[in-house]
Design a protein around this motif. Structure first.
Motif, mmCIF file in Angstrom:
data_model
loop_
_atom_site.group_PDB
_atom_site.id
_atom_site.type_symbol
_atom_site.label_atom_id
_atom_site.label_comp_id
_atom_site.label_asym_id
_atom_site.label_seq_id
_atom_site.Cartn_x
_atom_site.Cartn_y
_atom_site.Cartn_z
ATOM 1 N N THR A 138 0.919 -1.137 0.036
ATOM 2 C CA THR A 138 -0.032 0.266 0.058
ATOM 3 C C THR A 138 1.077 1.130 0.164
ATOM 4 O O THR A 138 1.634 1.404 0.934
ATOM 5 C CB THR A 138 -0.950 -0.120 1.118
ATOM 6 O OG1 THR A 138 -1.807 -1.155 1.236
ATOM 7 C CG2 THR A 138 -1.632 1.186 1.157
ATOM 8 N N GLU A 139 0.681 2.238 -1.153
ATOM 9 C CA GLU A 139 1.549 3.367 -1.121
ATOM 10 C C GLU A 139 0.714 4.350 -1.028
ATOM 11 O O GLU A 139 -0.465 4.578 -1.606
ATOM 12 C CB GLU A 139 2.166 3.485 -2.540
ATOM 13 C CG GLU A 139 2.979 4.583 -2.619
ATOM 14 C CD GLU A 139 3.979 4.531 -3.926
ATOM 15 O OE1 GLU A 139 4.672 3.314 -4.129
ATOM 16 O OE2 GLU A 139 3.913 5.498 -4.567
ATOM 17 N N ILE A 140 1.084 5.327 -0.085
ATOM 18 C CA ILE A 140 0.509 6.709 0.006
ATOM 19 C C ILE A 140 1.575 7.711 -0.519
ATOM 20 O O ILE A 140 2.517 7.618 -0.051
ATOM 21 C CB ILE A 140 -0.150 7.080 1.350
ATOM 22 C CG1 ILE A 140 0.746 6.875 2.311
ATOM 23 C CG2 ILE A 140 -1.492 6.038 1.860
ATOM 24 C CD1 ILE A 140 0.150 7.238 3.687
ATOM 25 N N GLY A 141 0.982 8.971 -0.989
ATOM 26 C CA GLY A 141 2.081 9.863 -1.376
ATOM 27 C C GLY A 141 1.450 11.209 -1.980
ATOM 28 O O GLY A 141 0.244 11.296 -1.985
ATOM 29 N N THR A 142 2.157 12.094 -2.148
ATOM 30 C CA THR A 142 1.773 13.405 -2.562
ATOM 31 C C THR A 142 2.684 14.002 -3.424
ATOM 32 O O THR A 142 4.044 13.773 -3.300
ATOM 33 C CB THR A 142 1.374 14.403 -1.509
ATOM 34 O OG1 THR A 142 0.784 15.633 -1.827
ATOM 35 C CG2 THR A 142 2.600 14.663 -0.519
ATOM 36 N N SER A 143 2.544 15.090 -4.224
ATOM 37 C CA SER A 143 3.527 15.879 -4.919
ATOM 38 C C SER A 143 3.043 17.326 -4.951
ATOM 39 O O SER A 143 2.036 17.682 -4.691
ATOM 40 C CB SER A 143 3.719 15.117 -6.204
ATOM 41 O OG SER A 143 2.303 15.264 -7.111
ATOM 42 N N TYR A 144 4.022 18.133 -5.753
ATOM 43 C CA TYR A 144 3.622 19.596 -6.034
ATOM 44 C C TYR A 144 4.292 19.779 -7.257
ATOM 45 O O TYR A 144 5.438 19.633 -7.538
ATOM 46 C CB TYR A 144 4.272 20.220 -4.647
ATOM 47 C CG TYR A 144 4.246 21.815 -5.060
ATOM 48 C CD1 TYR A 144 2.696 22.349 -4.494
ATOM 49 C CD2 TYR A 144 5.221 22.544 -5.441
ATOM 50 C CE1 TYR A 144 2.818 23.818 -4.455
ATOM 51 C CE2 TYR A 144 4.912 23.934 -5.708
ATOM 52 C CZ TYR A 144 3.803 24.642 -5.080
ATOM 53 O OH TYR A 144 3.622 25.820 -5.308
ATOM 54 N N ALA A 145 3.475 20.759 -8.019
ATOM 55 C CA ALA A 145 3.858 20.987 -9.436
ATOM 56 C C ALA A 145 3.157 22.395 -9.608
ATOM 57 O O ALA A 145 1.804 22.491 -9.454
ATOM 58 C CB ALA A 145 3.976 20.139 -10.232
ATOM 59 N N VAL A 146 3.928 23.543 -10.368
ATOM 60 C CA VAL A 146 3.205 24.636 -10.847
ATOM 61 C C VAL A 146 3.369 24.528 -12.203
ATOM 62 O O VAL A 146 4.399 24.773 -12.837
ATOM 63 C CB VAL A 146 3.736 25.726 -10.066
ATOM 64 C CG1 VAL A 146 3.024 26.967 -10.696
ATOM 65 C CG2 VAL A 146 3.580 25.676 -8.700
ATOM 66 N N PHE A 147 2.127 24.442 -13.110
ATOM 67 C CA PHE A 147 2.281 24.263 -14.468
ATOM 68 C C PHE A 147 2.052 25.887 -15.019
ATOM 69 O O PHE A 147 0.989 26.440 -14.596
ATOM 70 C CB PHE A 147 1.500 23.734 -14.983
ATOM 71 C CG PHE A 147 1.621 21.896 -14.748
ATOM 72 C CD1 PHE A 147 2.607 21.169 -15.551
ATOM 73 C CD2 PHE A 147 1.169 21.459 -13.562
ATOM 74 C CE1 PHE A 147 2.758 19.827 -15.117
ATOM 75 C CE2 PHE A 147 1.384 20.046 -13.067
ATOM 76 C CZ PHE A 147 2.077 19.437 -14.019
ATOM 77 N N GLN A 148 2.862 26.346 -15.860
ATOM 78 C CA GLN A 148 2.695 27.715 -16.380
ATOM 79 C C GLN A 148 2.192 27.372 -17.825
ATOM 80 O O GLN A 148 2.101 26.386 -18.459
ATOM 81 C CB GLN A 148 4.048 28.424 -16.352
ATOM 82 C CG GLN A 148 4.614 28.381 -15.046
ATOM 83 C CD GLN A 148 3.845 29.574 -14.207
ATOM 84 O OE1 GLN A 148 2.987 30.304 -14.474
ATOM 85 N NE2 GLN A 148 4.394 29.660 -12.760
ATOM 86 N N SER A 149 1.984 28.639 -18.546
ATOM 87 C CA SER A 149 1.743 28.471 -20.129
ATOM 88 C C SER A 149 2.256 29.928 -20.548
ATOM 89 O O SER A 149 2.823 30.815 -20.045
ATOM 90 C CB SER A 149 0.443 28.446 -20.276
ATOM 91 O OG SER A 149 -0.131 29.643 -19.816
ATOM 92 N N LYS A 150 2.103 30.046 -21.943
ATOM 93 C CA LYS A 150 2.646 31.087 -22.551
ATOM 94 C C LYS A 150 1.590 32.110 -22.626
ATOM 95 O O LYS A 150 1.961 33.258 -22.865
ATOM 96 C CB LYS A 150 2.486 30.789 -24.243
ATOM 97 C CG LYS A 150 3.840 29.770 -24.425
ATOM 98 C CD LYS A 150 4.060 29.356 -25.892
ATOM 99 C CE LYS A 150 5.297 28.526 -26.057
ATOM 100 N NZ LYS A 150 5.029 27.267 -25.516
#
Length: 214
Positions: A78-90
């Protein structure tokens, strides 16, 4: 001599009776050493999924995350997790994602120094969408693949591929733009209802990972 023979036979009988349990215990310890608790993290590229609507709006970015892996149930982890990312655009569009997931991970039984895991699960993702700056929790579908090896019996090093599909559900106009009388400080671009159409977002992350076996 007869007493010694009787003692020897009794000892042999007791050993034969309890030896299987001792062997099972040894196997159990060995299995426990192979299936340990684990915590770790990763860093890598966050990408809108190819051929999806998301890739037309957002650019690739750098992301990172953390995970914990528990050796159950049965043959699974059993795996629990999290992440963080900020997606930009033109343009002015942008999306911040903080997914939180739980998944079952299966270690593919291949007799190689490298271990392969396949994962599937789900959870919730906290997202902040610009330019509207709407922030909310939405459902998440998660899948993943991993190739890694154990170094020094305690450290796991490898690469992982994670797939996130953010399932947008209730996407309404912000209250400040819901009424016809708008403030002169409001952004007129946000009055366009097309900004608030439902659109599921798909991403995949490819990162380098390091874990510690506990």
């Amino acid at each position: 001599m007869l007493c010694m023979n009787q003692y020897f036979l009794r000892t042999l009988f007791i050993f034969a009776l309890f030896a299987p349990f001792g062997l099972l215990s040894a196997e159990g310890i060995e299995d426990y050493n192979k299936r340990r608790y684990e915590v770790g993290g990763w860093v890598g590229a966050g990408n809108p999924f190819p051929s999806s609507k998301t890739i037309e709006l957002l650019d690739t970015t750098l992301g990172g995350g953390a995970y914990a892996r528990l050796p159950f149930p049965s043959l699974f982890y059993t795996e629990i997790g999290t992440s963080y990312a900020v997606f930009q655009s033109k343009s002015e569009r942008g999306l911040t994602t903080i997914p939180v997931y739980a998944a079952l991970a299966y270690k593919i039984p291949i007799d190689l120094p490298i271990q392969f895991f396949a994962k599937a699960g789900g959870g919730q993702s906290y997202i902040v969408a610009r330019p509207a700056d709407t922030a909310r929790w939405v459902p998440l579908i998660y899948g993943g693949l991993e190739a890694s090896f154990i170094a020094g019996k305690r450290i796991r090093i490898g690469v992982r591929l994670d797939y996130n599909q953010i399932r947008e559900t209730n996407l309404d106009l912000p209250d400040s733009y819901r009424y016809p009388l708008a403030s002169p400080y409001d952004d007129p671009r946000l009055l366009n209802p097309n900004y608030y159409k439902l659109e599921n977002a798909e991403f995949f992350y490819f990162g380098l990972m390091v874990g510690v076996l506990i």
